[in-house]
Design an enzyme around this catalytic site. Structure first.
Site, PDB file in Angstrom:
ATOM      1  CE  LYS A 271     157.908  60.277 122.359  1.00  0.00           C
ATOM      2  NZ  LYS A 271     157.087  59.869 123.457  1.00  0.00           N
TER       3      LYS A 271
ATOM      4  CG  ASP B 227     159.758  63.274  96.038  1.00  0.00           C
ATOM      5  OD1 ASP B 227     160.817  63.279  95.378  1.00  0.00           O
ATOM      6  OD2 ASP B 227     158.863  62.420  95.890  1.00  0.00           O
TER       7      ASP B 227
ATOM      8  CG  ASN C  64     160.435  55.718 100.440  1.00  0.00           C
ATOM      9  OD1 ASN C  64     161.039  54.648 100.415  1.00  0.00           O
ATOM     10  ND2 ASN C  64     161.014  56.869 100.137  1.00  0.00           N
TER      11      ASN C  64
END
Ligand SMILES: Cc1cc2nc3c(=O)[nH]c(=O)nc-3n(C[C@H](O)[C@H](O)[C@H](O)COP(=O)(O)O)c2cc1C
Length: 320
Positions: free
Chosen positions: A288, A278, A209
């Site tokens: 990858k 969360d 975030n």
């Protein structure tokens, strides 16, 4: 944060003098009132015009300059200053102050002031290691002067070693500590979490975030300035923790939970300012992931709730 604080900066004749310009800017950004005194040698490295423009005040060198003031400048300035920051501090100026000389405006001010004096030494590594310099620095420390110690690094003379001016954040922190430090939270242990977490999908991709960590870092700084013993646990960020803080950098929410659990039992005060994710990906690929291997959706699971009941009970029953 330094609003209305009066900071007198002494600039001496070292190559690091140009770095003082950035420090003045930072102090002005913090709303400090800055005046600059520069030695004759200092003027060979940075111009008074630059320093006057940045500090928004006239810059003085000459103690006998009657155009600058009709009073005794050294006494007027010594009384004006809440703190004197000598940056950079040459070996010469340190020797003079350590031996009680008052042979230019800056050394006279340092002798006349009753406010804290902060010295930021910067010099070539042989000068720094010379026992004469070390003895002078020690004498000043014994007298209560504050040193923002030089760091190891590349020096202007092209060599590598001790003697490099400390980085600006350490110098600003020392000024803040000298001007704003209290003992309000002395003896209290305080845990602060800050910033975002990153929940990896593979070695190059993660979910995160936009949290910068600024709030948690600011709380940690305020607590450290009040004398608390601060542990700051933060996710990735571009910030510098305040000096003296026990800093733990983590990446994932699981690492954040583990670090919090480890240090929590000792704490008196806890501030959870982190923006912990969360959810995290259910699966992590050590290789990858190829684009074509991605499913249309990514399966997520709840992360550990770091604020869950046992922690909350700890907060509510804290002795603070
Ligand atoms: C190019 C150059 C760079 C210098 N850099 C430093 C330095 O980083 N630290 C230091 O202690 N002296 C340094 N000096 C020596 C000082 O300028 C000299 O000791 C001077 O007398 C210091 O005077 P002040 O302490 O009154 O400013 C340097 C000299 C020159 C010519």
């Amino acid at each position: 944060m330094l609003s209305s604080k009066k900071i007198l900066i002494g600039v001496t004749g070292g190559i690091a003098a140009y770095k003082t310009c950035e420090i003045i800017r930072e102090l002005k950004r913090n709303h400090a009132d800055v005046r600059v005194v520069i030695t004759e040698a200092g003027t060979k490295f940075v111009t008074p015009l630059t320093l006057a423009t940045l500090s928004e005040n006239p810059v003085l060198t000459d103690m006998f300059d009657k155009a600058a003031s009709n009073t005794t400048i050294h006494i007027e300035f010594a009384r004006w200053a809440d703190v004197i920051l000598i940056c950079p501090a040459t070996a010469n100026t340190i020797a003079r102050i350590a031996n009680g000389f008052a042979d230019n405006l800056l050394t006279t001010l340092a002798l006349a002031t009753t406010s804290p004096v902060i010295l930021c030494p910067a010099m070539n590594k042989e000068m720094y290691q010379n026992p004469m310099y070390q003895r002078n620095a020690e004498r000043l420390k014994q007298a209560g002067h504050i040193f923002v110690e030089s760091e190891v690094g590349e020096l202007a003379c092209g060599e590598y070693g001790w003697g490099r001016l400390a980085d600006a954040p350490h110098i600003i922190n020392a000024v803040k500590r000298a001007l704003l430090g209290t003992k309000e939270l002395a003896g209290k242990k305080m845990l602060i979490t800050a910033g975002r977490t990153e929940e990896p999908l593979d070695p190059v991709r993660f979910i995160t975030n936009y949290s910068s960590g600024k709030m948690g870092f600011a709380v940690a700084e305020a607590a450290a300035l009040r004398g608390a013993e601060v542990t700051l646990i933060s996710g990735p960020n571009d910030l510098t923790p305040f000096d003296g803080i026990n800093y733990i950098e983590i990446q994932t929410s699981d690492q954040m939970a583990a670090a919090v659990e480890r240090v929590l039992p000792d704490q008196d005060i806890v501030v959870m300012a982190a923006a912990v994710a969360d959810f995290k990906p259910v699966a992590y690929s050590a290789q990858k992931l190829k684009k074509k291997k991605f499913a249309a959706s990514i399966e997520l699971e709840r992360t550990k709730d770091i604020l869950k009941k046992s922690f909350v009970i700890k907060i509510l029953t804290s002795s603070f």
